[in-house]
Design a protein around this motif. Structure first.
Motif, PDB file in Angstrom:
ATOM      1  N   ALA A   1       7.555 -17.023  -5.261  1.00  0.00           N
ATOM      2  CA  ALA A   1       7.222 -15.654  -4.824  1.00  0.00           C
ATOM      3  C   ALA A   1       7.982 -14.617  -5.650  1.00  0.00           C
ATOM      4  O   ALA A   1       7.439 -13.564  -5.993  1.00  0.00           O
ATOM      5  CB  ALA A   1       7.545 -15.494  -3.337  1.00  0.00           C
ATOM      6  N   ARG A   2       9.223 -14.953  -6.006  1.00  0.00           N
ATOM      7  CA  ARG A   2      10.015 -14.031  -6.823  1.00  0.00           C
ATOM      8  C   ARG A   2       9.409 -13.903  -8.223  1.00  0.00           C
ATOM      9  O   ARG A   2       9.267 -12.802  -8.756  1.00  0.00           O
ATOM     10  CB  ARG A   2      11.463 -14.529  -6.899  1.00  0.00           C
ATOM     11  CG  ARG A   2      12.433 -13.581  -7.580  1.00  0.00           C
ATOM     12  CD  ARG A   2      13.880 -13.885  -7.174  1.00  0.00           C
ATOM     13  NE  ARG A   2      14.167 -15.319  -7.211  1.00  0.00           N
ATOM     14  CZ  ARG A   2      14.557 -15.977  -8.308  1.00  0.00           C
ATOM     15  NH1 ARG A   2      14.714 -15.334  -9.436  1.00  0.00           N
ATOM     16  NH2 ARG A   2      14.797 -17.274  -8.265  1.00  0.00           N
ATOM     17  N   GLY A   3       9.010 -15.027  -8.799  1.00  0.00           N
ATOM     18  CA  GLY A   3       8.381 -14.994 -10.129  1.00  0.00           C
ATOM     19  C   GLY A   3       7.104 -14.194 -10.109  1.00  0.00           C
ATOM     20  O   GLY A   3       6.803 -13.415 -11.026  1.00  0.00           O
ATOM     21  N   LEU A   4       6.342 -14.380  -9.035  1.00  0.00           N
ATOM     22  CA  LEU A   4       5.073 -13.667  -8.922  1.00  0.00           C
ATOM     23  C   LEU A   4       5.308 -12.163  -8.776  1.00  0.00           C
ATOM     24  O   LEU A   4       4.658 -11.350  -9.441  1.00  0.00           O
ATOM     25  CB  LEU A   4       4.314 -14.204  -7.704  1.00  0.00           C
ATOM     26  CG  LEU A   4       2.814 -13.958  -7.696  1.00  0.00           C
ATOM     27  CD1 LEU A   4       2.123 -14.726  -8.816  1.00  0.00           C
ATOM     28  CD2 LEU A   4       2.229 -14.376  -6.344  1.00  0.00           C
TER      29      LEU A   4
ATOM     30  N   ALA B   1       4.337  -9.291 -11.437  1.00  0.00           N
ATOM     31  CA  ALA B   1       3.398  -8.255 -10.986  1.00  0.00           C
ATOM     32  C   ALA B   1       3.977  -6.860 -11.232  1.00  0.00           C
ATOM     33  O   ALA B   1       3.294  -5.957 -11.715  1.00  0.00           O
ATOM     34  CB  ALA B   1       3.081  -8.449  -9.503  1.00  0.00           C
ATOM     35  N   GLN B   2       5.255  -6.699 -10.910  1.00  0.00           N
ATOM     36  CA  GLN B   2       5.955  -5.427 -11.157  1.00  0.00           C
ATOM     37  C   GLN B   2       5.893  -5.037 -12.625  1.00  0.00           C
ATOM     38  O   GLN B   2       5.600  -3.900 -12.969  1.00  0.00           O
ATOM     39  CB  GLN B   2       7.431  -5.583 -10.783  1.00  0.00           C
ATOM     40  CG  GLN B   2       7.746  -5.297  -9.327  1.00  0.00           C
ATOM     41  CD  GLN B   2       7.753  -3.813  -9.040  1.00  0.00           C
ATOM     42  OE1 GLN B   2       8.237  -3.041  -9.857  1.00  0.00           O
ATOM     43  NE2 GLN B   2       7.190  -3.413  -7.910  1.00  0.00           N
ATOM     44  N   LEU B   3       6.184  -6.027 -13.453  1.00  0.00           N
ATOM     45  CA  LEU B   3       6.265  -5.798 -14.895  1.00  0.00           C
ATOM     46  C   LEU B   3       4.948  -5.258 -15.450  1.00  0.00           C
ATOM     47  O   LEU B   3       4.929  -4.401 -16.326  1.00  0.00           O
ATOM     48  CB  LEU B   3       6.620  -7.125 -15.573  1.00  0.00           C
ATOM     49  CG  LEU B   3       7.077  -7.121 -17.009  1.00  0.00           C
ATOM     50  CD1 LEU B   3       8.341  -6.282 -17.166  1.00  0.00           C
ATOM     51  CD2 LEU B   3       7.361  -8.565 -17.451  1.00  0.00           C
TER      52      LEU B   3
ATOM     53  N   GLU C   1       0.835  -1.202   0.000  1.00  0.00           N
ATOM     54  CA  GLU C   1       0.000   0.000   0.000  1.00  0.00           C
ATOM     55  C   GLU C   1       0.873   1.257   0.000  1.00  0.00           C
ATOM     56  O   GLU C   1       1.875   1.327   0.705  1.00  0.00           O
ATOM     57  CB  GLU C   1      -1.026   0.036   1.147  1.00  0.00           C
ATOM     58  CG  GLU C   1      -0.475   0.006   2.541  1.00  0.00           C
ATOM     59  CD  GLU C   1      -0.553  -1.386   3.136  1.00  0.00           C
ATOM     60  OE1 GLU C   1      -0.928  -1.484   4.302  1.00  0.00           O
ATOM     61  OE2 GLU C   1      -0.228  -2.370   2.462  1.00  0.00           O
ATOM     62  N   GLY C   2       0.517   2.182  -0.850  1.00  0.00           N
ATOM     63  CA  GLY C   2       1.275   3.424  -0.932  1.00  0.00           C
ATOM     64  C   GLY C   2       2.595   3.301  -1.674  1.00  0.00           C
ATOM     65  O   GLY C   2       3.325   4.266  -1.800  1.00  0.00           O
ATOM     66  N   GLN C   3       2.911   2.075  -2.176  1.00  0.00           N
ATOM     67  CA  GLN C   3       4.165   1.887  -2.900  1.00  0.00           C
ATOM     68  C   GLN C   3       3.987   2.294  -4.362  1.00  0.00           C
ATOM     69  O   GLN C   3       2.887   2.263  -4.882  1.00  0.00           O
ATOM     70  CB  GLN C   3       4.590   0.412  -2.835  1.00  0.00           C
ATOM     71  CG  GLN C   3       4.898  -0.070  -1.428  1.00  0.00           C
ATOM     72  CD  GLN C   3       6.061   0.674  -0.814  1.00  0.00           C
ATOM     73  OE1 GLN C   3       7.150   0.698  -1.353  1.00  0.00           O
ATOM     74  NE2 GLN C   3       5.819   1.306   0.334  1.00  0.00           N
ATOM     75  N   PRO C   4       5.093   2.657  -5.018  1.00  0.00           N
ATOM     76  CA  PRO C   4       4.981   3.016  -6.432  1.00  0.00           C
ATOM     77  C   PRO C   4       4.483   1.831  -7.251  1.00  0.00           C
ATOM     78  O   PRO C   4       4.895   0.701  -7.003  1.00  0.00           O
ATOM     79  CB  PRO C   4       6.413   3.366  -6.830  1.00  0.00           C
ATOM     80  CG  PRO C   4       7.130   3.620  -5.555  1.00  0.00           C
ATOM     81  CD  PRO C   4       6.454   2.778  -4.513  1.00  0.00           C
ATOM     82  N   ARG C   5       3.575   2.087  -8.161  1.00  0.00           N
ATOM     83  CA  ARG C   5       3.106   1.059  -9.078  1.00  0.00           C
ATOM     84  C   ARG C   5       3.942   1.176 -10.355  1.00  0.00           C
ATOM     85  O   ARG C   5       4.126   2.262 -10.880  1.00  0.00           O
ATOM     86  CB  ARG C   5       1.634   1.321  -9.413  1.00  0.00           C
ATOM     87  CG  ARG C   5       1.077   0.394 -10.474  1.00  0.00           C
ATOM     88  CD  ARG C   5      -0.218   0.942 -11.010  1.00  0.00           C
ATOM     89  NE  ARG C   5      -1.275   0.933 -10.014  1.00  0.00           N
ATOM     90  CZ  ARG C   5      -1.915  -0.148  -9.614  1.00  0.00           C
ATOM     91  NH1 ARG C   5      -1.615  -1.303 -10.122  1.00  0.00           N
ATOM     92  NH2 ARG C   5      -2.867  -0.072  -8.721  1.00  0.00           N
TER      93      ARG C   5
END
Ligand SMILES: [Mg+2]
Length: 326
Positions: free
Chosen positions: A117-120, A124-126, A21-25
């Motif tokens: 978790a890293r792949g996810l 998600a970041q991408l 929450e509140g993190q850069p998207r």
């Protein structure tokens, strides 16, 4: 046998990696993700939808040894699981917002969980989507992801008109052609292995094409079960049928190299493409063409129900009609 304590740990595993929450998207020029009021950790996530948008939501379960080999690299399993769900958002011309994860695991194994978790999180970041909640249970490996996105002009299945041109994005048949190599039934060359990896574990949700065709398309979906079955879905939803000119299909080189003479049928009826299939009324063809998109016209919608296939003008009967779930 893992007790509840270990599954608490798993939850922690994801919570620490996805405190959002509140993190850069990603994709939002670094602005904070104001849409997540409260993320993972409470009874519910609290989400604030973008003003004036329609929310699009979809859920999909991937079961080990049905939708992916249980022994596959967990990083790749996570990538595929999230990408195939994102493809449904792309198909509606929705921008990704949030997702939840329900993970059923046979055991609490850090060697599996860490790369998963890293792949996810990297996927998600991408694509600029935020994990906002999840659940873990013990049982045979399966992954359920629910995605939610926001759209201005959703692309639905039910808007096609008689005579609309049918398009597909990019190439078809790579996902289905990849399967025998993914399953280890055949080995494949180094080059094929690379194409298989990309097609099967890193399918590209077609957000850019969806955005570009938003003003022109009358109906759309993503091809998950094979073009033949999926164009029938547009036909049924729109109260129409379709005719396909098979010589126009953009067949994936991987389908040609693995399937040989069966390449056309693979491109037509194989699943797992995650390309877009969409219809465009005649009057928008010129404007659409000017966009120079990676798309191919493959047929027309017709009043008569059912899907008619022609190859160089001759009627053509396929052996199957796409992936059947049951
Ligand atoms: Mg779909």
């Amino acid at each position: 046998m893992p007790g509840p304590g270990e599954f608490e740990l798993i939850r922690e595993y994801f919570s620490s990696r996805f405190q959002t929450e509140g993190q850069p998207r990603s994709g939002s020029q670094g602005s904070a993700d104001q849409s997540v009021v409260l993320g993972i950790g409470d009874d519910c996530a609290l989400l604030s939808p973008p003003a004036g948008k329609t929310l699009a939501t979809s859920v999909d379960t991937l079961v080990a040894d049905v939708h992916f080999p249980a022994s596959a690299d967990p990083y790749r399993i996570a990538s595929r699981a999230l990408r195939v769900n994102l493809s449904d958002l792309a198909a509606m011309n929705a921008e990704p917002l949030w997702f939840t994860l329900a993970l059923t695991l046979p055991e609490s194994n850090p060697d599996w969980l860490e790369p998963f978790a890293r792949g996810l999180s990297e996927t998600a970041q991408l694509f600029g989507i935020t994990l906002v909640g999840g659940d873990t249970t013990k049982g045979p490996l399966s992954i359920t992801i629910q995605v939610t996105g926001a759209c201005d002009a959703p692309l639905r299945r039910d808007g096609a008109g008689v005579g609309d041109h049918i398009f597909v994005s990019n190439i078809l048949g790579a996902g289905a052609a990849a399967l025998p190599i993914v399953l280890g039934e055949i080995e494949g060359s180094a080059e094929q292995q690379q194409q298989v990896d990309a097609a099967y574990y890193f399918p590209e949700p077609q957000f850019a094409v969806a955005r570009a065709i938003g003003d022109f398309a009358s109906a759309a979906l993503d091809i998950s079960d094979g073009l033949l079955g999926d164009i029938a879905h547009i036909g049924e939803a729109s109260g129409l049928g379709a005719e396909l000119d098979l010589e126009r299909l953009p067949i994936a080189p991987l389908a040609q190299s693995i399937k040989g003479e069966q390449a056309l049928e693979t491109a037509l009826t194989g699943g797992d493409d995650y390309q877009l299939c969409f219809t465009v009324p005649e009057q928008h063809l010129r404007a659409l063409g000017a966009l120079q998109l990676p798309i191919t016209a493959v047929g027309r919608m017709q009043a008569e129900s059912g899907v008619r296939c022609r190859l160089y003008g001759e009627d053509w009967q396929p052996g199957g009609t796409g992936f059947r779930h049951f």
